[in-house]
Design a protein around this motif. Structure first.
Motif, short mmCIF file in Angstrom:
data_model
loop_
_atom_site.label_atom_id
_atom_site.label_comp_id
_atom_site.label_asym_id
_atom_site.label_seq_id
_atom_site.Cartn_x
_atom_site.Cartn_y
_atom_site.Cartn_z
N GLN A 16 1.03 -1.23 -0.11
CA GLN A 16 -0.02 -0.03 -0.06
C GLN A 16 0.90 1.22 0.02
O GLN A 16 0.57 2.31 -0.79
N ARG A 17 1.99 1.12 0.55
CA ARG A 17 2.96 2.45 0.67
C ARG A 17 3.42 2.58 -0.44
O ARG A 17 3.38 3.78 -1.21
N TRP A 18 3.89 1.55 -1.24
CA TRP A 18 4.50 1.72 -2.52
C TRP A 18 3.31 2.24 -3.58
O TRP A 18 3.72 2.96 -4.39
N ALA A 20 0.85 4.05 -3.15
CA ALA A 20 0.64 5.36 -2.83
C ALA A 20 1.87 6.34 -3.54
O ALA A 20 1.63 7.58 -3.79
N SER A 21 2.81 5.60 -3.54
CA SER A 21 4.32 6.50 -3.87
C SER A 21 4.41 6.60 -5.58
O SER A 21 5.34 7.70 -5.92
N VAL A 22 3.72 5.77 -6.25
CA VAL A 22 4.03 5.83 -7.66
C VAL A 22 2.65 6.32 -8.42
O VAL A 22 1.68 6.29 -8.17
N THR A 23 3.01 7.11 -9.42
CA THR A 23 1.88 7.66 -10.42
C THR A 23 1.86 7.06 -11.53
O THR A 23 0.84 7.43 -12.51
N ASP A 24 2.71 6.34 -12.09
CA ASP A 24 2.72 5.43 -13.42
C ASP A 24 3.05 4.14 -13.03
O ASP A 24 3.74 3.94 -12.26
N ASP A 25 2.80 3.20 -14.06
CA ASP A 25 3.33 1.81 -14.01
C ASP A 25 4.85 1.84 -14.05
O ASP A 25 5.57 2.63 -14.61
N VAL A 26 5.16 0.87 -13.24
CA VAL A 26 6.78 0.65 -13.18
C VAL A 26 7.02 -0.67 -13.91
O VAL A 26 6.55 -1.72 -13.93
N VAL A 27 8.03 -0.44 -15.00
CA VAL A 27 8.52 -1.52 -16.15
C VAL A 27 9.77 -1.86 -15.63
O VAL A 27 10.89 -1.12 -15.52
N CYS A 35 0.62 1.18 -11.35
CA CYS A 35 0.34 2.11 -10.58
C CYS A 35 -1.18 1.93 -10.00
O CYS A 35 -2.21 0.93 -10.62
N ARG A 36 -1.85 2.78 -9.12
CA ARG A 36 -3.30 2.55 -8.67
C ARG A 36 -4.28 2.89 -9.89
O ARG A 36 -5.16 1.77 -9.99
N LEU A 101 10.00 -6.11 -4.38
CA LEU A 101 10.47 -4.64 -4.68
C LEU A 101 11.94 -4.45 -4.37
O LEU A 101 12.41 -3.61 -5.24
N ARG A 102 12.44 -5.04 -3.49
CA ARG A 102 14.01 -5.06 -2.98
C ARG A 102 14.85 -5.39 -4.31
O ARG A 102 15.74 -5.15 -4.66
N SER A 103 14.31 -6.46 -4.96
CA SER A 103 14.91 -7.17 -5.96
C SER A 103 14.84 -6.46 -7.36
O SER A 103 15.40 -6.64 -8.21
N GLY A 104 14.02 -5.26 -7.53
CA GLY A 104 13.72 -4.64 -8.78
C GLY A 104 12.74 -5.34 -9.52
O GLY A 104 12.74 -5.32 -10.55
#
Length: 219
Positions: A16-18, A20-27, A35-36, A101-104
């Motif tokens: 949930q914290r992650w 809330a911190s992003v505005t776009d999809d992470v590739v 993203c949400r 998340l930590r592994s990228g």
């Protein structure tokens, strides 16, 4: 959308914290972590709640979706076949979202199969009444057997399915079609061997269906 919002609220705190911190999809190396806005849209479009109750789809890699169980437990990240609606077995992608998340958002690499580059591929050992299983092999191999001939082919096993097939491409396809692994064989100087090794720890379970054309397997 409201139901998806409720599922988000029951995921683990790190996710949930992650989110809330992003505005776009992470590739990351072919994996898209939503993203949400995309979480809401993808879960609604795929009707995830209808075929995988209590889970939230949080990302995607091709036909493979990534999911969290929405019970607040902070449990593993799972993956499942987006084409297997209604018949889903989940496989683990990471022990927890925080670890992923930590592994990228890395995924474990598949071991390289010990195969020749090309060989003739045969179908053999499918139960004589399993017409639907042979139909799945037909689809995966991209061959044009007539449906009216399938029972005759079952009776003629083992039979040649593809000449000079590219075995590495076929092996990758079988990673997501475990029900076919015992039945696709390639010719060697010592007889027929399964394309997917029978002693592999991945030789059981269910996976996504893959639409591959015969050009991917044959020269």
């Amino acid at each position: 959308m409201e139901m998806v919002e409720q599922l988000i609220s029951r995921t683990d705190a790190t996710y949930q914290r992650w989110l809330a911190s992003v505005t776009d999809d992470v590739v990351a190396d072919g994996v898209v972590v939503y993203c949400r806005e995309s979480v809401l849209e993808r879960n609604t479009t795929y009707e995830v709640g209808e075929w995988l109750t209590g889970y939230l789809m949080i990302g995607q890699e091709g036909d493979r979706g990534f999911f969290l169980r929405c019970d607040g437990s902070g449990g593993p990240v799972f993956w499942a076949d987006l084409g297997a609606f209604g018949d889903v077995d989940l496989d683990g992608a990471a022990p927890a979202f925080e670890v992923w998340l930590r592994s990228g958002f890395a995924l474990a690499a598949d071991p390289a199969p010990d195969l020749p580059p090309t060989a003739d591929v045969y179908v053999g050992g499918i139960p004589i009444d399993a017409v639907q299983l042979l139909a799945r092999a037909r689809k995966l191999l991209g061959v044009d057997w007539r449906f009216g001939d399938l029972r005759g082919l079952l009776a003629a096993q083992p039979f040649l399915a593809a000449r000079s097939a590219h075995l590495y491409a076929l092996r990758r396809a079988l990673a997501y079609a475990p029900e076919l692994r015992p039945y696709l064989l390639y010719a060697t100087a010592h007889g027929l061997k399964t394309v997917w090794p029978t002693d592999s720890k991945e030789s059981t379970g269910r996976g996504r269906r893959v639409d591959e054309s015969v050009s991917d397997f044959s020269s």
